[in-house]
Design a protein around this motif. Structure first.
Motif, short mmCIF file in Angstrom:
data_model
loop_
_atom_site.label_atom_id
_atom_site.label_comp_id
_atom_site.label_asym_id
_atom_site.label_seq_id
_atom_site.Cartn_x
_atom_site.Cartn_y
_atom_site.Cartn_z
N ALA A 157 -10.06 -9.47 -14.90
CA ALA A 157 -9.43 -10.71 -14.16
C ALA A 157 -8.32 -10.19 -13.11
O ALA A 157 -8.01 -10.57 -12.00
CB ALA A 157 -8.61 -11.44 -14.93
N PHE A 158 -7.65 -9.04 -13.65
CA PHE A 158 -6.50 -8.59 -12.54
C PHE A 158 -7.10 -7.65 -11.56
O PHE A 158 -6.89 -7.84 -10.41
CB PHE A 158 -5.62 -7.29 -13.56
CG PHE A 158 -4.62 -6.85 -12.53
CD1 PHE A 158 -3.51 -7.34 -12.15
CD2 PHE A 158 -5.08 -5.42 -12.15
CE1 PHE A 158 -2.65 -6.52 -11.33
CE2 PHE A 158 -4.17 -4.85 -11.30
CZ PHE A 158 -2.87 -5.27 -11.00
N GLN A 159 -8.36 -7.07 -11.84
CA GLN A 159 -8.94 -6.14 -10.90
C GLN A 159 -9.67 -7.30 -10.09
O GLN A 159 -9.67 -6.73 -8.63
CB GLN A 159 -10.04 -5.38 -11.47
CG GLN A 159 -9.24 -4.25 -12.30
CD GLN A 159 -10.33 -3.48 -13.18
OE1 GLN A 159 -11.49 -4.06 -13.48
NE2 GLN A 159 -9.90 -2.29 -13.39
N MET A 160 -10.38 -8.26 -10.31
CA MET A 160 -10.83 -9.30 -9.23
C MET A 160 -9.85 -10.06 -8.37
O MET A 160 -10.11 -10.23 -7.08
CB MET A 160 -11.42 -10.38 -10.22
CG MET A 160 -12.72 -10.13 -10.65
SD MET A 160 -13.72 -11.42 -11.24
CE MET A 160 -12.80 -11.98 -12.60
N HIS A 161 -8.33 -9.86 -8.58
CA HIS A 161 -7.60 -10.46 -7.95
C HIS A 161 -6.98 -9.16 -6.98
O HIS A 161 -6.65 -9.36 -5.95
CB HIS A 161 -6.44 -10.91 -8.71
CG HIS A 161 -5.44 -11.78 -7.84
ND1 HIS A 161 -4.97 -12.97 -8.36
CD2 HIS A 161 -4.80 -11.58 -6.61
CE1 HIS A 161 -4.14 -13.31 -7.50
NE2 HIS A 161 -3.73 -12.50 -6.56
N PHE A 162 -6.58 -8.10 -7.69
CA PHE A 162 -6.01 -6.84 -7.09
C PHE A 162 -6.53 -5.80 -6.68
O PHE A 162 -6.08 -4.80 -5.93
CB PHE A 162 -4.50 -6.84 -7.79
CG PHE A 162 -3.53 -7.92 -7.89
CD1 PHE A 162 -2.88 -8.21 -6.77
CD2 PHE A 162 -3.45 -8.71 -9.21
CE1 PHE A 162 -1.76 -9.39 -6.74
CE2 PHE A 162 -2.42 -9.61 -9.28
CZ PHE A 162 -1.83 -10.08 -8.09
N GLN A 163 -7.80 -5.64 -7.31
CA GLN A 163 -8.44 -4.48 -7.04
C GLN A 163 -9.96 -4.69 -7.05
O GLN A 163 -10.87 -4.07 -7.79
CB GLN A 163 -8.42 -3.23 -7.99
CG GLN A 163 -8.77 -1.83 -8.04
CD GLN A 163 -8.41 -0.94 -9.29
OE1 GLN A 163 -7.83 -1.44 -10.31
NE2 GLN A 163 -8.81 0.02 -8.99
N PRO A 166 0.83 -1.28 -0.01
CA PRO A 166 -0.04 -0.05 -0.03
C PRO A 166 0.83 1.43 0.13
O PRO A 166 0.65 2.33 -0.77
CB PRO A 166 -0.76 0.05 1.22
CG PRO A 166 -0.85 -1.67 1.51
CD PRO A 166 0.53 -2.10 1.10
N ALA A 167 1.95 1.22 0.83
CA ALA A 167 2.88 2.44 0.80
C ALA A 167 3.36 2.87 -0.75
O ALA A 167 3.43 4.15 -1.02
CB ALA A 167 3.93 2.36 1.74
N LEU A 168 3.86 1.53 -1.19
CA LEU A 168 4.56 1.76 -2.65
C LEU A 168 3.36 2.21 -3.53
O LEU A 168 3.47 3.09 -4.48
CB LEU A 168 4.85 0.53 -2.97
CG LEU A 168 5.75 0.57 -4.47
CD1 LEU A 168 6.71 1.43 -4.56
CD2 LEU A 168 6.29 -0.88 -4.64
N ALA A 171 -1.38 1.85 -10.60
CA ALA A 171 -0.42 1.94 -9.53
C ALA A 171 -0.22 0.59 -8.81
O ALA A 171 0.99 0.15 -8.48
CB ALA A 171 -0.88 2.96 -8.51
N ARG A 172 -1.07 -0.22 -8.73
CA ARG A 172 -1.10 -1.38 -8.05
C ARG A 172 -0.16 -2.52 -8.98
O ARG A 172 0.34 -3.22 -8.59
CB ARG A 172 -2.40 -2.02 -7.74
CG ARG A 172 -3.13 -1.47 -6.64
CD ARG A 172 -4.24 -1.98 -6.12
NE ARG A 172 -4.84 -1.20 -5.19
CZ ARG A 172 -6.06 -1.57 -4.31
NH1 ARG A 172 -6.85 -2.69 -4.68
NH2 ARG A 172 -6.32 -0.81 -3.23
N LEU A 173 -0.55 -2.30 -10.27
CA LEU A 173 0.23 -3.31 -11.37
C LEU A 173 1.79 -2.66 -11.24
O LEU A 173 2.71 -3.67 -11.21
CB LEU A 173 -0.44 -2.96 -12.65
CG LEU A 173 0.10 -3.48 -13.82
CD1 LEU A 173 0.36 -5.45 -13.47
CD2 LEU A 173 -0.65 -3.41 -15.18
N GLN A 174 2.08 -1.49 -11.18
CA GLN A 174 3.32 -1.01 -11.34
C GLN A 174 3.92 -1.45 -9.76
O GLN A 174 5.26 -1.85 -9.87
CB GLN A 174 3.32 0.74 -11.53
CG GLN A 174 3.10 1.04 -12.80
CD GLN A 174 3.13 2.44 -12.53
OE1 GLN A 174 2.63 3.20 -11.78
NE2 GLN A 174 3.23 3.38 -13.71
N ALA A 175 3.44 -1.36 -8.87
CA ALA A 175 3.92 -1.75 -7.45
C ALA A 175 4.24 -3.62 -7.66
O ALA A 175 5.15 -3.60 -7.01
CB ALA A 175 2.97 -1.76 -6.56
#
Length: 276
Positions: free
Chosen positions: A242-248, A195-197, A262-266
């Motif tokens: 699919a990415f959002q269901m996992h990470f967002q 989260p900080a990243l 931002a979450r993908l870049q992290a």
């Protein structure tokens, strides 16, 4: 005459017992040269939901068309703390749970993964409503114990603990947006963006500002999602979803925004990039 026969037989027997058969030569293995082109036979864990109750799930997963290594019941029996965990296929054998699939440079994950099914009604969406069934805490506790042991046995990296929707985003959406990926990641059992990243990468930008597919799709490829060059915008949207269901799970529209980016870049900064 009788004594002579006995003596003759004794001599013959003695001679035969002394006949030496040639020893089987010992095979010498030279292990000094190790090929670079190799990977563990089991290098990922794929999590599914069944969209059926326990009885029907067992019927389906023990038939001839589909199988998984494990099935976790939804609720414990009255005399137990954790739900029943069924082992349906030995870990050293392939189960038919992944189908046409790809992840981080590996294809046909039936051969290289452990499949775990969770009894759950699943995720449904329509033009007016989206619903998914929350996973009971005891079921997730059983899953954490199971995944922890498997990951330890096969040295499976966090980025390779994934859902069916990650490896087949155009066909599947399990385990759905209600699955608690962040909870598993907090135990080291899966990837999650720091989260900080993420906050640093956002740099004050509004999280809901749209981001184009041209920006996001190459980054999804680098992380591990397999996207063909000829995929059309609707298919690309399925991969983003699919990415959002996992990470967002806050946004599973299939339309990328600044938080998606931002979450993908992290993730790309925290974990190794996928092999080509």
């Amino acid at each position: 005459m009788k004594k002579e026969c006995l003596l003759f037989m004794a001599l013959v027997s003695g001679c035969s017992s002394q006949v030496q058969r040639p020893a089987t030569p010992q095979l010498a293995l030279n292990t000094q040269h190790v090929a670079l082109g190799h990977q563990p036979r089991i290098n990922s864990i794929v999590i599914h939901y069944t969209v059926a109750d326990e009885r029907r799930s067992l019927e389906l997963l023990t038939g001839q068309k589909v199988s998984s290594h494990y099935l976790i019941a939804q609720y414990p029996a009255w005399h137990r703390t954790l739900p029943e965990v069924y082992q349906l296929v030995p870990e050293d054998q392939a189960a038919w749970h992944a189908g046409i699939s790809a992840w981080r440079g590996t294809y046909n994950l039936n051969k290289t993964s452990i499949g775990i099914e969770l009894v759950n009604r699943g995720y449904t969406s329509s033009a007016t409503q989206e619903t998914c069934q929350v996973y009971p805490p005891s079921q997730i506790q059983a899953l954490i114990q199971l995944v922890s042991g498997i990951a330890r046995r096969y040295s499976i990296e966090p980025e390779n603990i994934i859902g069916h929707s990650d490896i087949a985003p155009l066909r599947k959406q399990d385990p759905g947006p209600c699955f608690p990926w962040q909870q598993l990641a907090s135990r080291g059992l899966g990837a999650w963006p720091n989260p900080a990243l993420v906050k640093t990468l956002l740099a004050g930008r509004a999280t809901a500002t749209p981001v184009s597919n041209e920006v996001v799709i190459p980054l999804l490829r680098r992380y591990g999602y397999v996207i063909d060059e000829w995929d059309n915008p609707e298919q690309q949207q399925q991969v983003i979803k699919a990415f959002q269901m996992h990470f967002q799970p806050e946004n599973i529209s299939g339309k990328a925004d600044q938080l998606t980016l931002a979450r993908l870049q992290a993730l790309l900064l925290q974990y190794p990039e996928a092999k080509e």
